[in-house]
Motif scaffolding. Structure first.
Motif, PDB file in Angstrom:
ATOM      1  N   ALA A  77       0.783  -1.416   0.075  1.00 27.17           N
ATOM      2  CA  ALA A  77       0.090   0.139   0.034  1.00 27.17           C
ATOM      3  C   ALA A  77       1.025   1.347  -0.072  1.00 27.17           C
ATOM      4  N   GLU A  78       0.205   2.304  -0.531  1.00 29.79           N
ATOM      5  CA  GLU A  78       1.138   3.573  -0.572  1.00 29.79           C
ATOM      6  C   GLU A  78       0.160   4.570   0.009  1.00 29.79           C
ATOM      7  N   TYR A 105       4.098   7.079   1.913  1.00 27.79           N
ATOM      8  CA  TYR A 105       4.697   6.264   2.845  1.00 27.79           C
ATOM      9  C   TYR A 105       4.354   4.849   2.332  1.00 27.79           C
ATOM     10  N   ILE A 106       5.236   3.875   2.135  1.00 31.22           N
ATOM     11  CA  ILE A 106       4.765   2.658   1.506  1.00 31.22           C
ATOM     12  C   ILE A 106       4.963   1.510   2.710  1.00 31.22           C
ATOM     13  N   ILE A 109      -4.527   1.383   8.791  1.00 30.76           N
ATOM     14  CA  ILE A 109      -5.087   2.562   8.349  1.00 30.76           C
ATOM     15  C   ILE A 109      -5.922   3.149   9.657  1.00 30.76           C
ATOM     16  N   GLU A 110      -6.341   2.247  10.351  1.00 32.35           N
ATOM     17  CA  GLU A 110      -7.092   2.718  11.682  1.00 32.35           C
ATOM     18  C   GLU A 110      -6.148   3.041  12.722  1.00 32.35           C
ATOM     19  N   PHE A 111      -4.925   2.404  12.746  1.00 30.13           N
ATOM     20  CA  PHE A 111      -3.748   2.905  13.561  1.00 30.13           C
ATOM     21  C   PHE A 111      -3.187   4.397  13.312  1.00 30.13           C
ATOM     22  N   TRP A 112      -3.001   4.402  11.767  1.00 27.46           N
ATOM     23  CA  TRP A 112      -2.511   5.816  11.219  1.00 27.46           C
ATOM     24  C   TRP A 112      -3.425   6.973  11.815  1.00 27.46           C
ATOM     25  N   GLN A 113      -4.897   6.663  11.402  1.00 25.25           N
ATOM     26  CA  GLN A 113      -5.776   7.745  11.664  1.00 25.25           C
ATOM     27  C   GLN A 113      -5.731   8.166  13.436  1.00 25.25           C
ATOM     28  N   PRO A 160      -2.733  13.827   8.434  1.00 26.81           N
ATOM     29  CA  PRO A 160      -4.068  13.236   8.011  1.00 26.81           C
ATOM     30  C   PRO A 160      -3.753  12.542   6.705  1.00 26.81           C
ATOM     31  N   LEU A 161      -4.474  11.423   6.488  1.00 22.82           N
ATOM     32  CA  LEU A 161      -4.588  10.674   5.418  1.00 22.82           C
ATOM     33  C   LEU A 161      -5.326  11.364   4.194  1.00 22.82           C
TER      34      LEU A 161
END
Length: 89
Positions: A18-19, A34-35, A52-56, A62-63
């Motif tokens: 994922a990018e 980020y890869i 993705i949930e961890f990132w948010q 912000p994504l």
């Protein structure tokens, strides 16, 4: 419990790449990428969505968008254990 890559592939996992494009917290007009790579199960991709949930929840940037690809390297029907010996000359 950790599994080897071969065990995961035989269980149906494939390599997901994922990018993630995100905005810099201090410079909202700047996009960074980020890869991320992990063995995951298609079509639900639970590990990708967990990341993705961890990132948010944990990362300040912000994504903007996410694009990903998934590839099964081997399938369980393509591999079989063969016991034997061939002697030449």
């Amino acid at each position: 419990m950790e599994h080897s890559e071969a065990e995961l592939m035989l269980k149906g996992y494939g390599l997901t790449t994922a990018e993630l494009f995100y905005r810099m917290p201090d410079f909202q007009n700047v996009l960074n990428s980020y890869i991320w790579q992990e063995y995951d199960l298609a079509p639900d991709h639970p590990k990708l969505f967990e990341f993705i949930e961890f990132w948010q929840d944990e990362i300040e940037g912000p994504l903007h968008s996410v694009r990903f690809t998934h590839r099964k390297l081997i399938a369980s029907g393509e591999w079989q254990n063969v016991v034997g010996e061939f002697k030449l000359h």
